[in-house]
Design a protein around this motif. Structure first.
Motif, PDB file in Angstrom:
ATOM      1  N   LYS A 142      21.278 -10.205   5.913  1.00  0.00           N
ATOM      2  CA  LYS A 142      22.315 -10.579   6.744  1.00  0.00           C
ATOM      3  C   LYS A 142      23.930 -10.374   6.021  1.00  0.00           C
TER       4      LYS A 142
ATOM      5  N   LYS B 130      13.091 -17.154   4.332  1.00  0.00           N
ATOM      6  CA  LYS B 130      14.560 -17.103   4.857  1.00  0.00           C
ATOM      7  C   LYS B 130      15.550 -16.894   4.027  1.00  0.00           C
TER       8      LYS B 130
ATOM      9  N   ASP C 147      18.707 -14.238   4.775  1.00  0.00           N
ATOM     10  CA  ASP C 147      20.078 -14.663   4.664  1.00  0.00           C
ATOM     11  C   ASP C 147      20.762 -13.447   3.639  1.00  0.00           C
TER      12      ASP C 147
END
Length: 66
Positions: free
Chosen positions: A61, A54, A58
């Motif tokens: 992104k 995760k 992130d």
């Protein structure tokens, strides 16, 4: 990279199998401490890999939005 998502679920399955093994052998003469330790390690590895995947998602992104 898709196989990395599958391997974290394999650790979860191994953890549940080791917990089942420990409970089924708990009344034997020798306690199944190895199964308990391996179950704890498998669950730790699952949550560790989930957290860091995760975190990397992130980060990707943020880099793609710039």
């Amino acid at each position: 990279m898709n196989y990395l998502n599958i391997t974290k679920y394999i650790y979860l399955i191994i953890g549940f199998v080791m917990v089942y093994d420990a409970f089924s052998k708990w009344n034997d003469e020798t306690k199944p401490w190895l199964s308990v330790i391996l179950a704890g390690l498998a669950f730790f590895t699952y949550f560790f890999r989930t957290k860091f995947s995760k975190k990397f998602e992130d980060r990707d992104k943020q880099n793609n939005s710039k």
